[in-house]
Enzyme design. Structure first.
Site, PDB file in Angstrom:
ATOM      1  N   GLU A   1      51.642  23.501  40.048  1.00 40.40           N
ATOM      2  CA  GLU A   1      50.653  24.579  40.047  1.00 40.40           C
ATOM      3  C   GLU A   1      51.200  25.741  39.244  1.00 40.40           C
ATOM      4  OE1 GLU A   1      48.081  27.596  42.911  1.00 40.40           O
ATOM      5  OE2 GLU A   1      49.464  26.171  43.828  1.00 40.40           O
TER       6      GLU A   1
ATOM      7  N   GLU B   1      55.512  30.809  39.595  1.00 40.98           N
ATOM      8  CA  GLU B   1      54.963  32.163  39.641  1.00 40.98           C
ATOM      9  C   GLU B   1      56.034  33.135  39.156  1.00 40.98           C
ATOM     10  OE1 GLU B   1      52.965  35.122  39.560  1.00 40.98           O
ATOM     11  OE2 GLU B   1      51.759  33.561  40.523  1.00 40.98           O
TER      12      GLU B   1
ATOM     13  N   ASP C   1      58.628  31.688  33.789  1.00 44.48           N
ATOM     14  CA  ASP C   1      57.576  31.335  32.843  1.00 44.48           C
ATOM     15  C   ASP C   1      57.257  29.846  32.945  1.00 44.48           C
ATOM     16  OD1 ASP C   1      55.944  30.923  30.630  1.00 44.48           O
ATOM     17  OD2 ASP C   1      57.144  32.180  29.297  1.00 44.48           O
TER      18      ASP C   1
ATOM     19  N   ASP D   1      45.103  34.531  33.594  1.00 42.98           N
ATOM     20  CA  ASP D   1      44.656  35.815  33.048  1.00 42.98           C
ATOM     21  C   ASP D   1      43.807  35.574  31.806  1.00 42.98           C
ATOM     22  OD1 ASP D   1      44.481  38.391  31.822  1.00 42.98           O
ATOM     23  OD2 ASP D   1      46.285  39.006  32.897  1.00 42.98           O
TER      24      ASP D   1
ATOM     25  N   LYS E   1      40.286  41.189  25.896  1.00 45.17           N
ATOM     26  CA  LYS E   1      40.192  41.855  24.597  1.00 45.17           C
ATOM     27  C   LYS E   1      40.609  40.897  23.480  1.00 45.17           C
ATOM     28  CE  LYS E   1      41.023  46.493  26.435  1.00 45.17           C
ATOM     29  NZ  LYS E   1      41.891  47.704  26.389  1.00 45.17           N
TER      30      LYS E   1
ATOM     31  N   ASP F   1      37.051  32.391  36.127  1.00 49.36           N
ATOM     32  CA  ASP F   1      35.821  33.135  36.392  1.00 49.36           C
ATOM     33  C   ASP F   1      35.375  33.923  35.164  1.00 49.36           C
ATOM     34  OD1 ASP F   1      38.001  34.893  36.539  1.00 49.36           O
ATOM     35  OD2 ASP F   1      36.912  36.288  37.820  1.00 49.36           O
TER      36      ASP F   1
ATOM     37  N   THR G   1      39.873  31.840  48.897  1.00 50.75           N
ATOM     38  CA  THR G   1      40.700  32.924  49.412  1.00 50.75           C
ATOM     39  C   THR G   1      39.828  34.143  49.708  1.00 50.75           C
ATOM     40  OG1 THR G   1      41.132  33.902  47.241  1.00 50.75           O
ATOM     41  CG2 THR G   1      42.594  32.106  47.961  1.00 50.75           C
TER      42      THR G   1
ATOM     43  N   PHE H   1      40.073  37.011  48.434  1.00 45.87           N
ATOM     44  CA  PHE H   1      39.750  37.688  47.184  1.00 45.87           C
ATOM     45  C   PHE H   1      38.604  36.970  46.472  1.00 45.87           C
ATOM     46  CE2 PHE H   1      44.267  38.378  48.052  1.00 45.87           C
ATOM     47  CZ  PHE H   1      44.282  39.765  48.117  1.00 45.87           C
TER      48      PHE H   1
END
Length: 258
Positions: free
Chosen positions: A90, A115, A142, A165, A169, A201, A235, A237
């Site tokens: 993951e 992570e 990483d 992420d 932009k 999302d 979750t 969030f």
């Protein structure tokens, strides 16, 4: 949006359960021998954060046994887990809510979470300790270095990338994790019949992910029984994000079987 293997559009999410924003960093890609190949801008946002007393105590107890920093050395997963079982990676486990739930739902697999955010890893370690979850190991650093240097080719049963992420932009698109070179690297680490499961999302990023994934020759529509579950827990969030109506796109590919 381009047609994509097992794309599912089923609601929204918030990145708060993943990593928190901070100053982006730059790095370089290395091959399996540790030699530098080319400059790479890292895709994650790294931030420092202090641990609570309880988190630090759990960290001190758990980290030496089930945690490790990312390195240039090949990983001996069976030795680390104490068993030989299907290995799932993951990428970007955030605070570990989904990680812990999915590990409990799949006790027959070895789940390795990567992570960069230490407080997020600390929360996951607390969940592992509290719920006595035996089949999770955690790596701090990483994920690209993990894939390039620590994972043997054709050794992964599955890879999960939930809500990377989106770097919305245009000038930051080069920082996105899921681009063609990453798909090629992931595909090289998957076993034949292994699965890549992505969720985002961000609509525009979903299109870019779909295009890059569909262009990878080793990945195809998943027309066989998946070796891992695709069900993700919602979750708190993500539940909040559902309330504002942001759609989630899920994309699933399988590595071609000879």
């Amino acid at each position: 949006m381009p047609e994509t293997p097992l794309m599912r559009d089923n609601g929204p999410v918030n990145h708060a359960d993943q990593d928190a924003p901070a100053v982006p960093e730059e790095g370089q890609t290395k091959d399996s021998k540790g030699s530098r190949l080319h400059p790479r801008v890292t895709s994650f946002r790294s931030r420092r954060g202090a641990l609570t007393v309880a988190q630090q105590e759990s960290w001190d107890r758990q980290w030496p046994r089930i945690g490790a920093d990312v390195s240039d050395h090949r990983l001996d997963a069976p030795s680390w887990f104490g068993r030989d079982a299907p290995l799932i990676l993951e990428i970007g486990s955030g605070t570990g809510t989904a990680t812990a739930a999915m590990a409990k739902a799949e006790p027959h697999v070895n789940l390795m979470a990567v992570e960069v955010y230490r407080p997020g890893l600390a929360q996951l370690l607390q969940q592992i300790e509290r719920d006595e979850i035996p089949n999770i190991r955690v790596l701090r650093g990483d994920a690209m270095d993990v894939l390039e240097n620590m994972i043997e080719p054709e050794s992964l049963t599955g890879v999960r990338v939930f809500f990377p992420d989106p770097w919305p932009k245009a000038r930051h698109h080069k920082r996105r994790l899921l681009q063609s070179p990453t798909f090629a690297l992931i595909a090289s680490r998957l076993k034949a019949g292994g699965v890549l499961h992505v969720a985002t999302d961000h609509a525009e990023y979903a299109e870019a992910i779909a295009e890059a994934g569909n262009a990878e020759p080793l990945l195809t529509s998943l027309d066989w029984e998946s070796p891992m579950t695709h069900e993700r827990p919602v979750t708190k969030f993500e539940d909040k994000a559902h309330q504002v109506g942001s759609a989630i796109t899920e994309l699933i590919w399988g590595k071609i079987r000879s």
